[in-house]
Design an enzyme around this catalytic site. Structure first.
Site, mmCIF file in Angstrom:
data_model
loop_
_atom_site.group_PDB
_atom_site.id
_atom_site.type_symbol
_atom_site.label_atom_id
_atom_site.label_comp_id
_atom_site.label_asym_id
_atom_site.label_seq_id
_atom_site.Cartn_x
_atom_site.Cartn_y
_atom_site.Cartn_z
ATOM 1 N N CYS A 199 -3.427 3.764 5.614
ATOM 2 C CA CYS A 199 -2.003 4.027 5.509
ATOM 3 C C CYS A 199 -1.636 5.172 6.445
ATOM 4 C CB CYS A 199 -1.637 4.393 4.067
ATOM 5 S SG CYS A 199 -2.075 3.094 2.897
ATOM 6 N N SER A 243 -5.523 -3.135 -0.849
ATOM 7 C CA SER A 243 -4.502 -4.009 -0.283
ATOM 8 C C SER A 243 -3.958 -3.531 1.047
ATOM 9 C CB SER A 243 -3.326 -4.151 -1.258
ATOM 10 O OG SER A 243 -2.758 -2.885 -1.527
ATOM 11 N N CYS A 244 -3.868 -2.213 1.260
ATOM 12 C CA CYS A 244 -3.131 -1.755 2.432
ATOM 13 C C CYS A 244 -4.005 -1.312 3.579
ATOM 14 C CB CYS A 244 -2.189 -0.615 2.054
ATOM 15 S SG CYS A 244 -3.003 0.988 1.907
ATOM 16 N N GLY A 245 -5.276 -1.033 3.355
ATOM 17 C CA GLY A 245 -6.076 -0.519 4.441
ATOM 18 C C GLY A 245 -5.686 0.903 4.763
#
Length: 295
Positions: free
Chosen positions: A131, A127-129
């Site tokens: 970080c 979801s976040c790629g």
């Protein structure tokens, strides 16, 4: 190699009626990316196009710019069925099967490796790629193909409006699972060049970019990148690092994605739904007068 989809039993409730049936789910497995044998990142991805995923990830990191930068990409021995590392198995011990979840990219001699890549061991999720990515300045200064220097690309809003339907029509696995993101590359005339699906939208983009690197078509300076879902900073970063001048998303961008687009000259379009859309940056590439005349 892992499967793209898996079957699980579910209890289905419809209008008060209860039944048991198998359901098709999108597969999600971890993949470790190694650079010249050194662990670099772990991403949660849908198995498939793993070499392209690793290559695309390294394009976004500023490590790779062409197929000539890669000496080889190989699967490494992963964990055994019992969870042990087969590389640690001594004489007489039987190692487990390869899980195909560890990929090592060996760069060609002479390829300069950025310090931030070697010093940083990152974990990415579906979801976040990436970080904790470095500043906007870091992306701008490490881009191999500054977007502001690319040939001018002009897109008509009506053409952009057609792209989500074309992307959706090309999603094969989504039809079976309903659980995949997609990223697609189009020409400035709206022709579909490539599409990749993954449980993580940033992985889908990496697979596109990695395939382009393998095919020798980087930079993608006359392409439009369309992503399902939102446009995060990571997706804007990946577009910039691949030389893509136009990024469109069916949902909202983040504030940092807009800032990066403005800094680098990326055209960023969000909420692309039907003939409605918001242009957040790089509006010079969008034929706004033509749209106003039609409206």
């Amino acid at each position: 190699m892992g499967r793209v989809t898996e079957r699980r039993k579910v209890i289905r409730i419809r209008e008060g009626a209860v039944s048991t049936r198998p359901d098709t789910l999108v597969a999600e497995e971890p993949m470790e990316i190694r650079l010249n044998g050194r662990p670099l990142a772990i991403t949660m991805r849908t198995p498939g196009d793993d070499f392209a995923l690793a290559a695309g990830f390294l394009v976004s990191e500023g490590v790779l710019a062409s197929a000539a930068d890669v000496q080889n990409i190989v699967y490494c021995a992963g964990a055994t069925d019992g969870g042990a590392d087969p590389s640690a198995a001594g004489p007489g011990l039987r190692g487990g099967s390869n899980t195909y979840n560890v990929v090592d990219v060996k760069t060609a001699p002479g390829v300069v490796l950025p310090d931030i890549t070697l010093e940083r061991n990152v974990y990415t999720t579906s979801s976040c790629g990436l970080c904790g990515k470095a500043s906007l300045d870091a992306v701008r200064t490490t881009a191999h193909w500054p977007i502001a220097d690319t040939p001018p690309v002009r897109v008509d809003p009506d053409l952009l409006a057609c792209l989500p339907d074309r992307l959706r029509a090309a999603q094969r696995v989504f039809d079976r699972t309903g659980g995949l993101h997609a990223a697609a590359l189009f020409t400035e005339e709206g022709e579909l060049l490539d599409i990749r699906e993954d449980v993580g939208r940033h992985n889908a983009v990496d697979k596109l970019v990695g395939r382009a690197l393998q095919d020798g078509t980087l930079p993608l300076s006359r392409s439009i990148l369309l992503v399902s879902g939102r446009a995060s900073f990571e997706l804007a970063q990946k577009a910039v690092m691949a030389g893509i001048p136009v990024l469109a998303a069916v949902s909202a961008p983040s504030s940092l994605a807009v800032d990066l687009a403005a800094e680098t000259g990326l055209t960023l379009v969000g909420f692309l739904r039907g003939r409605s859309m918001n242009v957040y940056a790089g509006e010079a590439r969008v034929a706004l007068r033509a749209a106003a005349a039609k409206g």
